[in-house]
Design a protein around this motif. Structure first.
Motif, mmCIF file in Angstrom:
data_model
loop_
_atom_site.group_PDB
_atom_site.id
_atom_site.type_symbol
_atom_site.label_atom_id
_atom_site.label_comp_id
_atom_site.label_asym_id
_atom_site.label_seq_id
_atom_site.Cartn_x
_atom_site.Cartn_y
_atom_site.Cartn_z
ATOM 1 N N TRP A 9 11.606 47.335 97.829
ATOM 2 C CA TRP A 9 12.681 47.395 96.833
ATOM 3 C C TRP A 9 12.330 48.337 95.681
ATOM 4 O O TRP A 9 13.220 48.893 95.042
ATOM 5 C CB TRP A 9 12.953 45.997 96.272
ATOM 6 C CG TRP A 9 13.698 45.085 97.197
ATOM 7 C CD1 TRP A 9 13.254 43.893 97.707
ATOM 8 C CD2 TRP A 9 15.023 45.251 97.720
ATOM 9 N NE1 TRP A 9 14.221 43.327 98.516
ATOM 10 C CE2 TRP A 9 15.323 44.137 98.539
ATOM 11 C CE3 TRP A 9 16.005 46.245 97.585
ATOM 12 C CZ2 TRP A 9 16.534 43.980 99.208
ATOM 13 C CZ3 TRP A 9 17.214 46.092 98.243
ATOM 14 C CH2 TRP A 9 17.474 44.974 99.045
ATOM 15 N N TYR A 91 15.222 40.879 104.488
ATOM 16 C CA TYR A 91 14.901 41.345 103.134
ATOM 17 C C TYR A 91 14.407 40.192 102.259
ATOM 18 O O TYR A 91 14.778 39.041 102.440
ATOM 19 C CB TYR A 91 16.104 42.024 102.481
ATOM 20 C CG TYR A 91 17.298 41.129 102.220
ATOM 21 C CD1 TYR A 91 17.424 40.427 101.027
ATOM 22 C CD2 TYR A 91 18.313 40.992 103.168
ATOM 23 C CE1 TYR A 91 18.514 39.620 100.780
ATOM 24 C CE2 TYR A 91 19.411 40.185 102.934
ATOM 25 C CZ TYR A 91 19.504 39.503 101.734
ATOM 26 O OH TYR A 91 20.587 38.691 101.494
ATOM 27 N N SER A 92 13.552 40.555 101.320
ATOM 28 C CA SER A 92 13.036 39.593 100.346
ATOM 29 C C SER A 92 13.901 39.635 99.092
ATOM 30 O O SER A 92 14.745 40.517 98.922
ATOM 31 C CB SER A 92 11.589 39.939 99.975
ATOM 32 O OG SER A 92 11.561 41.136 99.193
ATOM 33 N N THR A 93 13.667 38.683 98.210
ATOM 34 C CA THR A 93 14.305 38.678 96.900
ATOM 35 C C THR A 93 13.214 38.681 95.840
ATOM 36 O O THR A 93 12.362 37.777 95.820
ATOM 37 C CB THR A 93 15.211 37.442 96.726
ATOM 38 O OG1 THR A 93 16.284 37.525 97.666
ATOM 39 C CG2 THR A 93 15.785 37.373 95.316
ATOM 40 N N HIS A 183 21.508 35.528 91.438
ATOM 41 C CA HIS A 183 20.947 36.400 92.469
ATOM 42 C C HIS A 183 21.719 37.714 92.457
ATOM 43 O O HIS A 183 22.929 37.734 92.705
ATOM 44 C CB HIS A 183 21.043 35.744 93.845
ATOM 45 C CG HIS A 183 20.443 36.571 94.943
ATOM 46 N ND1 HIS A 183 20.690 36.345 96.281
ATOM 47 C CD2 HIS A 183 19.594 37.635 94.904
ATOM 48 C CE1 HIS A 183 20.030 37.231 97.003
ATOM 49 N NE2 HIS A 183 19.355 38.025 96.187
ATOM 50 N N LEU A 185 22.258 41.308 94.213
ATOM 51 C CA LEU A 185 22.023 41.965 95.499
ATOM 52 C C LEU A 185 22.988 43.128 95.654
ATOM 53 O O LEU A 185 24.191 42.977 95.455
ATOM 54 C CB LEU A 185 22.227 40.976 96.648
ATOM 55 C CG LEU A 185 22.093 41.547 98.060
ATOM 56 C CD1 LEU A 185 20.660 42.015 98.332
ATOM 57 C CD2 LEU A 185 22.512 40.511 99.107
ATOM 58 N N SER A 270 17.388 43.375 95.336
ATOM 59 C CA SER A 270 17.640 41.952 95.498
ATOM 60 C C SER A 270 16.664 41.235 94.580
ATOM 61 O O SER A 270 15.447 41.348 94.745
ATOM 62 C CB SER A 270 17.419 41.510 96.950
ATOM 63 O OG SER A 270 17.600 40.114 97.084
ATOM 64 N N LEU A 272 16.147 37.665 91.717
ATOM 65 C CA LEU A 272 16.630 36.405 91.158
ATOM 66 C C LEU A 272 16.313 36.362 89.675
ATOM 67 O O LEU A 272 15.145 36.407 89.276
ATOM 68 C CB LEU A 272 15.971 35.211 91.860
ATOM 69 C CG LEU A 272 16.487 33.845 91.394
ATOM 70 C CD1 LEU A 272 17.938 33.644 91.825
ATOM 71 C CD2 LEU A 272 15.612 32.714 91.948
#
Length: 296
Positions: A9, A91-93, A183, A185, A270, A272
């Motif tokens: 990212w 995908y990760s956050t 979140h 995205l 992405s 949080l």
């Protein structure tokens, strides 16, 4: 030809290419977007700066190597037929250890949230009355020596120390504290109505998280040269950002004092944002760490 694509990212602009290919090419694709630097070998989660790469099979170098070997073993056997179409995006956050796998981009059930700047530096849910803010570009503004454009060259993940000092030279707009976790995205998009004293210019836009203690964390960024402000369609924050050609024939001249409309696409992310934190948009006219500045 099947594709295995692994990007981070906070890894240059490579994640934009990965999402664009996944959304538009017919090839079978296995795409991974994680909290990585270039090539997936280094860690780069600005919201969780402690490196946990060895703790997660998805994120760790050992897990990455295993999936790479499995990919080639699967598609280079003589009796294996390359699949046609379809594929997965995992995908990760940022700020979490959460991963999600989808079979299309953009994922379903996304909403666009719009925020509006005010003259007092606020970022509100509702548009206020029309007003003007003046900003003098500081040519020393910088994202530091380990930003996403330079980190890959020195073999480490991008890192952005607390940016509250850096933001002192920028034009900033900050929201009220979030009442719940949020979140983010996709491709954040910032729309400008501005005038400049020069015959060209560049705007740099940063999306940041402001903690309850005042710390400022980088999330993503975008930049646009004024001459290249023409678009080829409507912005798609939940899709692939802002369509534009960047062709020489599509350049639009800039006249000093003329009102310009610019739609600036930020690199996809992405992340949080926690309840009690605030969203910040920071705006600059230069990034001295790796871009040339030509004042007027």
């Amino acid at each position: 030809v099947p594709l295995l694509v692994r990007v981070g990212w906070v890894d240059g602009a490579f994640v934009t290419g990965a999402l664009t290919r996944f959304a538009t090419l017919p090839n079978h694709q296995t795409v991974e977007i994680g909290p990585w630097g270039h090539g997936g070998r280094t860690y780069a989660d600005t919201l969780l700066p402690v490196d946990p790469l060895d703790e997660s099979d998805l994120a760790s170098p050992a897990g990455q190597d295993r999936r790479l070997v499995e990919f080639f073993a699967r598609y280079l056997k003589e009796d294996s037929a390359p699949p046609v179409g379809s594929g997965t995006l995992t995908y990760s956050t940022l700020g979490t250890d959460q991963w999600r796998t989808v079979d299309a981009w953009p994922p379903e059930n996304l909403d666009v949230r719009r925020l509006y700047p005010g003259t007092a530096g606020e970022l509100a849910d509702d548009a206020g009355s029309e007003s003007t803010v003046r900003y003098a570009v500081d040519p020393t503004s910088s994202t530091g020596p380990t930003n996403r454009w330079l980190a890959g060259e020195i073999g480490q993940g991008a890192a952005y120390p607390d940016r509250r000092g850096a933001d002192e030279t920028l034009l900033t707009f900050t929201s009220a504290p979030l009442s719940a976790d949020l979140h983010i995205l996709g491709f954040p998009v910032v729309t400008f109505h501005l005038a400049t004293t020069g015959i060209d210019g560049v705007v740099y836009v940063y999306l940041e998280d402001v903690g309850p203690d005042g710390s400022v964390t980088y999330l993503t960024e975008g930049c646009l040269r004024f001459l290249q402000r023409a678009t080829a369609g409507l912005a798609e924050p939940m899709g692939l950002g802002v369509p534009r050609s960047f062709a020489r024939a599509d350049r639009l001249p800039v006249k000093p004092g003329e009102n310009l409309d610019l739609v600036v696409e930020l690199l996809p992310v992405s992340a949080l944002l926690r309840s009690g934190h605030r969203i910040r948009i920071a705006i600059a006219g230069n990034d001295a760490s790796c871009f040339s500045y030509h004042g007027s």
